[in-house]
Write a protein that holds these residues in place. Structure first.
Motif, PDB file in Angstrom:
ATOM      1  N   THR A 187       8.183   9.020  -2.500  1.00 29.06           N
ATOM      2  CA  THR A 187       8.012   9.897  -1.351  1.00 29.06           C
ATOM      3  C   THR A 187       6.720   9.469  -0.675  1.00 29.06           C
ATOM      4  O   THR A 187       5.945   8.695  -1.253  1.00 29.06           O
ATOM      5  N   THR A 188       6.503   9.918   0.535  1.00 28.13           N
ATOM      6  CA  THR A 188       5.315   9.468   1.271  1.00 28.13           C
ATOM      7  C   THR A 188       4.350  10.634   1.423  1.00 28.13           C
ATOM      8  O   THR A 188       4.624  11.579   2.172  1.00 28.13           O
ATOM      9  N   HIS A 189       3.251  10.570   0.699  1.00 30.48           N
ATOM     10  CA  HIS A 189       2.293  11.677   0.706  1.00 30.48           C
ATOM     11  C   HIS A 189       1.720  11.878   2.104  1.00 30.48           C
ATOM     12  O   HIS A 189       1.543  13.016   2.543  1.00 30.48           O
ATOM     13  N   ASP A 190       1.456  10.768   2.799  1.00 29.51           N
ATOM     14  CA  ASP A 190       0.845  10.850   4.137  1.00 29.51           C
ATOM     15  C   ASP A 190       1.792  11.505   5.152  1.00 29.51           C
ATOM     16  O   ASP A 190       1.337  11.970   6.195  1.00 29.51           O
TER      17      ASP A 190
ATOM     18  N   ASP B 272       0.847  -1.204   0.000  1.00 30.39           N
ATOM     19  CA  ASP B 272       0.000   0.000   0.000  1.00 30.39           C
ATOM     20  C   ASP B 272       0.882   1.253   0.000  1.00 30.39           C
ATOM     21  O   ASP B 272       0.676   2.196   0.752  1.00 30.39           O
ATOM     22  N   HIS B 273       1.862   1.226  -0.870  1.00 33.13           N
ATOM     23  CA  HIS B 273       2.780   2.360  -1.003  1.00 33.13           C
ATOM     24  C   HIS B 273       3.150   2.475  -2.474  1.00 33.13           C
ATOM     25  O   HIS B 273       3.767   1.557  -3.030  1.00 33.13           O
ATOM     26  N   HIS B 274       2.798   3.592  -3.106  1.00 33.11           N
ATOM     27  CA  HIS B 274       2.790   3.657  -4.565  1.00 33.11           C
ATOM     28  C   HIS B 274       3.790   4.677  -5.110  1.00 33.11           C
ATOM     29  O   HIS B 274       3.874   5.792  -4.595  1.00 33.11           O
TER      30      HIS B 274
HETATM   31  C1  LIG Z   1      -5.082   5.082   2.217  1.00 30.52           C
HETATM   32  C2  LIG Z   1      -3.748   4.576   1.740  1.00 30.52           C
HETATM   33  O1  LIG Z   1      -3.204   3.715   2.678  1.00 30.52           O
HETATM   34  C3  LIG Z   1      -2.762   5.708   1.542  1.00 30.52           C
HETATM   35  O2  LIG Z   1      -3.325   6.746   0.776  1.00 30.52           O
HETATM   36  C4  LIG Z   1      -1.434   5.253   0.961  1.00 30.52           C
HETATM   37  C5  LIG Z   1      -1.526   4.744  -0.463  1.00 30.52           C
HETATM   38  N1  LIG Z   1      -0.253   4.807  -1.138  1.00 30.52           N
HETATM   39  C6  LIG Z   1       0.675   5.722  -0.807  1.00 30.52           C
HETATM   40  N2  LIG Z   1       1.775   5.890  -1.546  1.00 30.52           N
HETATM   41  C7  LIG Z   1       2.667   6.830  -1.262  1.00 30.52           C
HETATM   42  N3  LIG Z   1       3.742   6.977  -2.028  1.00 30.52           N
HETATM   43  N4  LIG Z   1       2.510   7.627  -0.206  1.00 30.52           N
HETATM   44  C8  LIG Z   1       1.464   7.529   0.609  1.00 30.52           C
HETATM   45  O3  LIG Z   1       1.357   8.293   1.574  1.00 30.52           O
HETATM   46  C9  LIG Z   1       0.495   6.532   0.330  1.00 30.52           C
HETATM   47  N5  LIG Z   1      -0.538   6.347   1.099  1.00 30.52           N
END
Ligand SMILES: C[C@H](O)[C@H](O)[C@H]1CNC2=NC(N)=NC(=O)C2=N1
Length: 96
Positions: free
Chosen positions: A73-76, A56-58
């Motif tokens: 990078t990590t959007h969260d 769950d990391h894209h």
């Molecule tokens: C709800 C879900 O877990 C999040 O939106 C995940 C999905 N994939 C993601 N991918 C990346 N690169 N950063 C994130 O913060 C992220 N968050």
């Protein structure tokens, strides 16, 4: 909640990722991969996509013919986190 890496944590993590470049503006890491042709590049992307779904990391990425550019990078977290380092390691494992 996933945390952005501190400067010291980032420096240590980047030491172990010699094929990746640090993008300061994005607080991200990038790497370009070049394959023999489009089929090879797309097969790689498929494998990365499966890793990304599992974690769950894209990635942010682009593909032009045999070239795949990946930015992690990590959007969260608003920047680089341990999840990006783990994903970079896993992606490297696909091409070793
Ligand atoms: C709800 C879900 O877990 C999040 O939106 C995940 C999905 N994939 C993601 N991918 C990346 N690169 N950063 C994130 O913060 C992220 N968050």
């Amino acid at each position: 909640m996933v945390e952005q890496l501190s400067e010291a944590e980032r420096a240590e993590a980047l030491d172990g990722l010699s094929d990746w470049d640090y993008d300061e503006a994005r607080d991200a890491i990038t790497r370009a991969f070049v394959f023999a042709d489009f089929s090879e590049a797309f097969a790689f992307m498929t494998r990365v996509a499966l890793l990304a779904e599992k974690a769950d990391h894209h990635p942010e990425w682009s593909n032009v013919y045999n070239r795949v550019e990946i930015l992690l990078t990590t959007h969260d977290a608003g920047g680089l986190s341990g999840r990006d380092i783990e994903m970079a390691d896993a992606i490297d494992g696909l091409v070793e």
